[in-house]
Scaffold this motif. Structure first.
Motif, short mmCIF file in Angstrom:
data_model
loop_
_atom_site.label_atom_id
_atom_site.label_comp_id
_atom_site.label_asym_id
_atom_site.label_seq_id
_atom_site.Cartn_x
_atom_site.Cartn_y
_atom_site.Cartn_z
N ILE A 26 8.10 14.18 -2.07
CA ILE A 26 9.05 13.25 -2.71
C ILE A 26 10.35 13.98 -3.05
CG2 ILE A 26 9.42 11.74 -4.69
CD1 ILE A 26 7.43 10.70 -2.65
N LYS A 27 10.24 15.24 -3.43
CA LYS A 27 11.45 16.02 -3.72
C LYS A 27 12.32 16.16 -2.47
CE LYS A 27 9.21 18.76 -7.36
NZ LYS A 27 8.70 20.09 -7.76
N LEU A 28 11.67 16.41 -1.33
CA LEU A 28 12.42 16.56 -0.09
C LEU A 28 13.06 15.24 0.35
CD1 LEU A 28 10.04 18.93 1.91
CD2 LEU A 28 12.23 19.51 0.88
N LEU A 29 12.34 14.13 0.20
CA LEU A 29 12.93 12.83 0.51
C LEU A 29 14.12 12.55 -0.40
CD1 LEU A 29 9.82 10.54 1.12
CD2 LEU A 29 11.56 11.20 2.79
N THR A 30 13.99 12.91 -1.67
CA THR A 30 15.11 12.72 -2.61
C THR A 30 16.29 13.60 -2.23
OG1 THR A 30 13.52 12.22 -4.36
CG2 THR A 30 15.75 12.76 -5.04
N LYS A 68 0.83 -1.21 0.00
CA LYS A 68 0.00 0.00 0.00
C LYS A 68 0.86 1.26 0.00
CE LYS A 68 -4.09 1.88 2.26
NZ LYS A 68 -5.07 1.69 3.38
N ALA A 69 1.94 1.25 0.81
CA ALA A 69 2.85 2.40 0.84
C ALA A 69 3.54 2.58 -0.51
CB ALA A 69 3.90 2.22 1.93
N LEU A 70 3.90 1.46 -1.16
CA LEU A 70 4.53 1.56 -2.49
C LEU A 70 3.58 2.19 -3.49
CD1 LEU A 70 6.46 -1.83 -2.81
CD2 LEU A 70 7.45 0.48 -2.78
N GLY A 71 2.30 1.84 -3.40
CA GLY A 71 1.33 2.43 -4.31
C GLY A 71 1.20 3.93 -4.14
N ILE A 72 1.19 4.38 -2.88
CA ILE A 72 1.09 5.81 -2.62
C ILE A 72 2.34 6.53 -3.10
CG2 ILE A 72 0.94 7.54 -0.79
CD1 ILE A 72 -0.77 5.61 0.78
N LEU A 73 3.52 5.97 -2.81
CA LEU A 73 4.77 6.60 -3.23
C LEU A 73 4.88 6.65 -4.75
CD1 LEU A 73 7.25 5.11 -0.62
CD2 LEU A 73 6.45 7.47 -0.75
N LYS A 74 4.45 5.60 -5.41
CA LYS A 74 4.49 5.58 -6.88
C LYS A 74 3.61 6.68 -7.46
CE LYS A 74 3.88 2.50 -10.84
NZ LYS A 74 3.53 1.13 -11.28
N GLU A 75 2.43 6.85 -6.87
CA GLU A 75 1.53 7.90 -7.33
C GLU A 75 2.15 9.28 -7.13
OE1 GLU A 75 -2.96 9.63 -6.32
OE2 GLU A 75 -2.13 7.90 -5.23
N ARG A 76 2.77 9.48 -5.98
CA ARG A 76 3.39 10.79 -5.71
C ARG A 76 4.60 11.03 -6.59
NH1 ARG A 76 -0.34 13.62 -3.96
NH2 ARG A 76 1.19 15.13 -3.17
N LEU A 77 5.32 9.98 -6.93
CA LEU A 77 6.43 10.13 -7.88
C LEU A 77 5.93 10.58 -9.24
CD1 LEU A 77 8.69 7.06 -7.02
CD2 LEU A 77 9.46 9.44 -7.10
N GLU A 78 4.86 9.98 -9.69
CA GLU A 78 4.30 10.36 -10.99
C GLU A 78 3.81 11.80 -10.98
OE1 GLU A 78 1.30 7.44 -11.51
OE2 GLU A 78 2.67 5.91 -12.32
N ASN A 79 3.33 12.27 -9.82
CA ASN A 79 2.85 13.65 -9.71
C ASN A 79 3.96 14.64 -9.34
OD1 ASN A 79 0.23 12.78 -10.26
ND2 ASN A 79 -0.22 12.44 -8.09
N ASN A 80 5.18 14.12 -9.13
CA ASN A 80 6.32 14.98 -8.76
C ASN A 80 6.00 15.82 -7.52
OD1 ASN A 80 9.01 15.63 -9.30
ND2 ASN A 80 8.46 17.50 -10.39
N ALA A 81 5.49 15.17 -6.50
CA ALA A 81 5.06 15.88 -5.29
C ALA A 81 6.25 16.49 -4.56
CB ALA A 81 4.32 14.91 -4.36
N ASP A 82 5.96 17.57 -3.82
CA ASP A 82 7.02 18.26 -3.08
C ASP A 82 7.63 17.37 -2.00
OD1 ASP A 82 6.49 20.42 -4.63
OD2 ASP A 82 5.40 21.55 -3.11
#
Length: 743
Positions: free
Chosen positions: A529-533, A513-527
């Protein structure tokens, strides 16, 4: 009118007495009238003072009323903006009933004092009644109410948080229990990236590029084992400390002229010794003897002592130098001086200030010359790390016995100890502490006066920028470089990523479930995810530097990889800043009240300084080394709280500096080094003083009295001042020993 000539003598006397009585009565009435007038005037002045006080109170009350009114306006405006934002969210949901929105707007249009609370309650009731609507529009509600775009949660959790309190989601961040979750989140993020197809989004693209670098970073350098475990070396240890006496000899050769000295005298000194500064506080007496030789040919005096022999702090003193070394070591370990000397003072029947002033003299006379030589070493190093930490000095804060002598302009609420260290690449590691009354650029500039560094590594405190710009960067052709700490940027990102409960809940979800959420946020280029990167990039920078330092990677390959990582970090932060910050003069400021805005402001204001380490492998990217050195000060501050005067602060810094530098150069047994160094300096002062006495009196004496600090104020040119006697001492052998150099 009475004819006085017709009156008899008695009548005249009676008349005169009557007139005198009338005059006295009139005078008394005049005095009474003047007294009443004075009292009336005093009452009038008192009434005026009361009126002035009442007027001042009225003015203060008006100011408080105005402040309350302004605060109410601000609060009302905040509630208004919150409710308006909620209305905008409501209108974005297709199934929203228009009458609810109209009802909320009616409350907002009210002019009574309670309209804001009423409006907020209506909004909360509406949100609770709209669970089904919110369930079908999870993204909108989470984006609006979360602390950042990185927050994810289930529908039920979002409903519970909103129903409890809208402001609860804005509570201060606390990542003490969440830091470990960052590693888990990054592992999940890497798995989510692998499952994605080619994408043009910056965060996903950079994460894919990181995979190649991380394969090289998986190489583990071998670490040497530092713990020996149990070792059976009991027979090699001393069973009981012994008292070392001076060895008796009949003759010797003068080291200066080579003549034979047959006139040897034995000197006995009585000292009070503390058995152990940390465990055994028992005091005992010790009578030590040493030989004193007088060369009649060249006029030199030579003192012979055993290498491990103890001695008094100064001639004709009774506190031993070895006790001073033990107390100094205790203070450096964070033990308050009062605790280290308490039992010894009682056992030795000393005054309450004897031990503390003796340690002050030891640090001032014995350790200060060594401190000044170490300071010269650090002043000539090309890279210096600097940081500061609070430490109270009562006199400079207007408190304590000596505070009355301080002018008001010199008093400050917070005092600091400035810590300076050399870089890890330095062949001569030095750590220095220095007292600063304030944290201003002017006072820190005084501490750094005389330093010739080419690069200064600090945290994000703006005072260092002012210092470099106005005081140190004097030559335009040789500017001083400034490296801002990369770890402090990482802390700012963590303060943004880890504050909310949403991040915790993400870590508790099942992996799929967490992978699904993270994948969706990666596709949306969420802020988020940018901070985690960004955190991932900074971690890779430090891993590359570790491999470079261990020799696993070449300097060229490591620096090239670090440059690429910092370029990707810059790309993410420049995307993240859009719509959150603006430039005001030479500084960046927030244009929007958003959690991500603060970290963007921090990065942009230090954007160039964060990349200085890429120009030279010797420049560290962070201030970790100097912060580790500050640890000694923070531990002592927790236990000791304050020092009374700047003089005591300065001597404290001297003791800490010598101890830290010895440890930095691998001298673990600092007490052994200081014992030998102190004995050499004591012999130098003793020989110098005895030579002066021999020349003055013509007598060969084995002891003399130094000029105390109180007498020094009257006779500042006395040759028997400890500072004068210590002059000319050869520091080179001891510096060579510290820095492991051959003489």
């Amino acid at each position: 009118m009475t004819d006085l000539s017709c009156l008899s003598r008695d009548e005249l006397i009676a008349l005169l007495q009557k007139k005198e009585e009338e005059a006295a009565a009139a005078n008394a009435k005049l005095v009474t009238a003047e007294t009443k007038a004075s009292e009336a005037e005093a009452k009038a002045n008192q009434a005026k003072a009361i009126a002035r006080q009442a007027e001042e109170k009225v003015i203060q009350a008006e100011k408080r009323a105005q402040q309350v009114e302004e605060k109410f306006v601000r609060v009302r405006h905040n509630y208004y903006q919150l409710a308006k934002g909620t209305i905008h969210l409501i209108n974005s949901v297709n199934a929203v009933k228009a009458d609810y929105a109209k009802q909320v707007e009616q409350y907002l249009l009210g002019l009574d004092d309670e309209f804001a609370k009423t409006a907020l309650n209506a909004v909360l009731r509406y949100v609770q009644d709209s669970r089904k609507i919110l369930a079908s529009n999870q993204r909108q509600i989470v984006t609006f109410f979360s602390k950042g775009n990185e927050a994810f949660t289930s529908v039920q959790q979002a409903e519970t948080s909103v129903a409890k309190s809208l402001t609860e989601l804005k509570k201060a961040p606390s990542f003490s229990n969440n830091v470990k979750a960052i590693g888990t989140a990054l592992e999940l993020l890497h798995k989510a990236v692998v499952s994605l197809d080619n994408t043009k989004q910056s965060a996903a693209r950079i994460q894919k590029n990181l995979e190649g670098i991380k394969k090289r970073l998986n190489v583990r350098s071998e670490k040497q084992k530092t713990e020996q475990g149990r070792v059976n070396n009991f027979e090699n240890l001393d069973k009981q400390p012994g008292i070392v006496a001076g060895r008796g000899i009949s003759s010797m050769r003068c080291p200066e002229c080579g003549c034979e000295i047959t006139d040897l005298k034995t000197a006995l000194v009585k000292i009070k010794v503390q058995a152990d500064a940390l465990l055994n506080h028992k005091a005992f007496g010790q009578c030590n003897g040493y030989q004193v030789g007088f060369c009649s040919n060249c006029g030199k005096v030579h003192v012979l002592m055993e290498p491990e022999q103890d001695h008094p702090l100064f001639p004709e003193r009774q506190i031993s130098t070895r006790s001073m070394i033990a107390w100094n070591e205790s203070v450096c370990a964070g033990i308050p001086l009062e605790k280290a000397i308490r039992h010894f003072e009682k056992e030795a029947e000393l005054g309450s200030n004897t031990c503390s002033y003796s340690l002050y003299d030891y640090q001032r006379i014995y350790l200060k010359p060594l401190y000044l030589e170490l300071k010269k070493k650090l002043q000539n190093q090309p890279i210096v790390l600097c940081d500061e930490t609070p430490f109270d000095c009562l006199q400079d804060q207007g408190r304590g016995k000596a505070a009355g002598n301080q002018p008001k302009s010199c008093k400050s609420t917070t005092n600091y100890i400035v810590t300076m260290t050399s870089a890890d690449s330095s062949e001569e590691p030095v750590t220095l502490y220095s007292y600063s009354p304030t944290r201003s650029a002017e006072n820190i500039g005084k501490v750094l006066a005389g330093f010739k560094f080419k690069t200064l590594v600090t945290d994000g405190y703006t005072g260092y920028e002012t210092l470099l710009r106005e005081r140190l960067n004097l030559k335009e052709d040789e500017p001083v470089l400034h490296q801002s700490c990369l770890v402090h940027l990482r802390r700012q990102i963590l303060l943004t990523v880890l504050p909310s409960d949403h991040f915790k809940q993400l870590m508790k979800m099942p992996e799929h479930k967490a992978l699904g959420i993270l994948k969706e946020r990666l596709e949306n280029n969420a802020d988020g995810i940018k901070l985690l990167t960004a955190l991932d990039l900074i971690g890779c920078v430090f891993r590359l530097r570790t491999l470079m330092r261990d020799g696993t990677l070449s300097i060229r390959e490591s620096m090239s990889g670090q440059t690429q990582l910092m370029d990707w970090l810059d790309e993410l932060m420049m995307e993240l800043k859009e719509g959150l910050v603006q430039k005001k003069g030479a500084r960046w400021v927030k244009s929007k009240d958003h959690p991500n805005a603060k970290v963007c402001v921090y990065y942009l204001n230090a954007r160039d300084e964060l990349r200085t380490f890429l120009t030279d492998p010797a420049i560290p990217p962070c201030t970790n080394k100097v912060e580790r050195a500050i640890r000694a000060v923070t531990v002592l501050r927790k236990n000791s709280l304050f020092k009374h005067s700047p003089d005591l602060m300065n001597t404290l810094c001297i003791g800490l500096s010598v101890n830290a530098t010895l440890l930095a150069n691998g001298i673990e047994n600092t007490s052994e080094f200081l014992t030998e160094y102190s004995q050499a300096l004591y012999k130098h002062m003793l020989e110098k003083g005895l030579e002066l006495k021999w020349k003055e009196t013509g007598q060969q004496k084995t002891s003399f009295s130094i000029c105390s600090e109180k007498r020094a104020e009257q006779d500042s040119q006395s040759p028997y001042l400890p500072e004068k006697l210590a002059e000319g001492f050869n520091m080179n052998p001891w510096l060579n020993r510290i820095f492991n150099r051959k003489a």
